[in-house]
Design a protein around this motif. Structure first.
Motif, mmCIF file in Angstrom:
data_model
loop_
_atom_site.group_PDB
_atom_site.id
_atom_site.type_symbol
_atom_site.label_atom_id
_atom_site.label_comp_id
_atom_site.label_asym_id
_atom_site.label_seq_id
_atom_site.Cartn_x
_atom_site.Cartn_y
_atom_site.Cartn_z
ATOM 1 N N LEU A 98 0.846 -1.188 0.000
ATOM 2 C CA LEU A 98 0.000 0.000 0.000
ATOM 3 C C LEU A 98 0.884 1.241 0.000
ATOM 4 O O LEU A 98 1.967 1.239 0.577
ATOM 5 C CB LEU A 98 -0.887 0.016 1.243
ATOM 6 N N TYR A 109 1.605 4.825 1.407
ATOM 7 C CA TYR A 109 1.335 5.540 2.648
ATOM 8 C C TYR A 109 1.687 6.998 2.420
ATOM 9 O O TYR A 109 2.829 7.316 2.083
ATOM 10 C CB TYR A 109 2.191 4.927 3.757
ATOM 11 N N SER A 113 -4.207 11.811 -2.702
ATOM 12 C CA SER A 113 -4.899 11.187 -1.566
ATOM 13 C C SER A 113 -6.364 10.842 -1.815
ATOM 14 O O SER A 113 -6.928 10.041 -1.072
ATOM 15 C CB SER A 113 -4.790 12.076 -0.327
ATOM 16 N N TYR A 130 5.948 9.887 0.010
ATOM 17 C CA TYR A 130 5.211 8.661 0.258
ATOM 18 C C TYR A 130 6.188 7.555 0.654
ATOM 19 O O TYR A 130 7.402 7.673 0.474
ATOM 20 C CB TYR A 130 4.423 8.221 -0.983
ATOM 21 N N PHE A 189 5.890 2.901 1.459
ATOM 22 C CA PHE A 189 5.038 1.724 1.287
ATOM 23 C C PHE A 189 4.852 1.025 2.625
ATOM 24 O O PHE A 189 5.768 0.985 3.443
ATOM 25 C CB PHE A 189 5.649 0.737 0.290
ATOM 26 N N LEU A 190 3.664 0.476 2.830
ATOM 27 C CA LEU A 190 3.354 -0.329 4.007
ATOM 28 C C LEU A 190 2.707 -1.629 3.549
ATOM 29 O O LEU A 190 2.206 -1.728 2.431
ATOM 30 C CB LEU A 190 2.386 0.400 4.939
ATOM 31 N N GLY A 195 0.011 -2.917 5.124
ATOM 32 C CA GLY A 195 -1.421 -2.860 5.345
ATOM 33 C C GLY A 195 -1.903 -3.734 6.486
ATOM 34 O O GLY A 195 -3.103 -3.922 6.666
ATOM 35 N N ASP A 236 0.006 1.294 11.493
ATOM 36 C CA ASP A 236 0.187 2.709 11.793
ATOM 37 C C ASP A 236 -1.178 3.315 12.050
ATOM 38 O O ASP A 236 -2.103 3.098 11.279
ATOM 39 C CB ASP A 236 0.884 3.437 10.643
ATOM 40 N N THR A 266 -3.546 5.102 3.672
ATOM 41 C CA THR A 266 -2.974 4.119 2.758
ATOM 42 C C THR A 266 -3.901 3.970 1.561
ATOM 43 O O THR A 266 -5.123 4.008 1.695
ATOM 44 C CB THR A 266 -2.793 2.740 3.432
#
Length: 163
Positions: A30, A32, A40, A99, A101-102, A104, A109, A116
Motif C-alpha cells: 500500500l 502511505y 490522496s 510517500y 510503502f506499508l 497494510g 500505523d 494508505t
C-alpha cells in the motif's frame, strides 16, 4: 537484481548467522501518504503517478537497509530520502508530498493524518510483501513467544483488529 536473487541473498545471510526466516503471509503493498497529498483522493495509485513525488523511508540499521533495497529495485525508485527515525519520515512525507510503502497489516500505523491507498497496475507478485519473523536455528519458542507469534499471525490474516 531480481527479487528472487535478493531473497536468496537474504536467506543465505541469515543461514550464515544460524538464523531462519519463518514465513507468515504475503500481503499487497500500500502507498502511505499524508491525507492532503495531491493523490490522496484516488482509489488506487500507479508507480507512474508516484514518480513525480519523493519516496521516503527510514532505515535504522544495515539489516533494514537490505530489505529497503528490495523496494528500491523492485519499483525502480530513484533518489530516495532515507532517514533514521519514524518522526522525520512522517514529517518529510507530509511536507514534501512524499510517500512510502506499508504492508497494510492492522495496527501497522494509526496516525490519523496519514492514509494508505493500494498500488495499481502491478504484476501480482511484484505488488506483494512477504511478511515473516526471524529465529535462531533450531530454537524452541516459549509460551509467551509462541502466543505473540500466534497473535501476529491472526492479525496478518485479519482475524483480530490490531496487534
Amino acid at each position: 537484481r531480481r527479487s528472487s536473487d535478493l531473497r536468496a541473498e537474504i536467506l543465505k545471510t541469515l543461514s550464515s548467522r544460524r538464523l531462519c526466516f519463518n514465513h507468515l503471509a504475503e500481503c499487497k503493498a500500500l502507498v502511505y501518504l499524508h491525507k492532503n497529498h495531491p493523490l490522496s483522493k484516488q482509489a488506487n495509485i500507479s508507480l507512474e503517478e508516484l514518480s513525480k513525488y519523493q519516496f521516503v523511508t527510514f532505515d535504522t540499521d544495515d539489516a533494514k537497509m537490505f530489505f529497503s533495497d528490495e523496494l528500491l529495485e523492485r519499483y525502480n525508485l530513484k533518489n530516495p530520502i532515507m532517514v533514521a527515525d519514524r518522526a522525520t519520515e512522517l514529517n518529510l512525507i507530509k511536507n514534501l508530498n512524499g510517500y512510502t510503502f506499508l504492508s497494510g497489516i492492522a495496527g501497522e500505523d494509526t496516525n490519523e493524518e496519514f492514509i494508505t491507498i493500494p498500488l495499481k497496475n502491478l504484476e501480482e507478485k511484484a505488488g506483494c510483501f512477504e511478511l515473516g519473523y526471524i529465529t535462531r536455528e533450531n530454537a524452541k519458542m516459549n509460551y509467551i513467544e509462541r502466543s505473540y507469534i500466534d497473535a501476529v499471525q491472526r492479525a496478518v490474516q485479519g482475524e483480530i483488529p490490531s496487534i
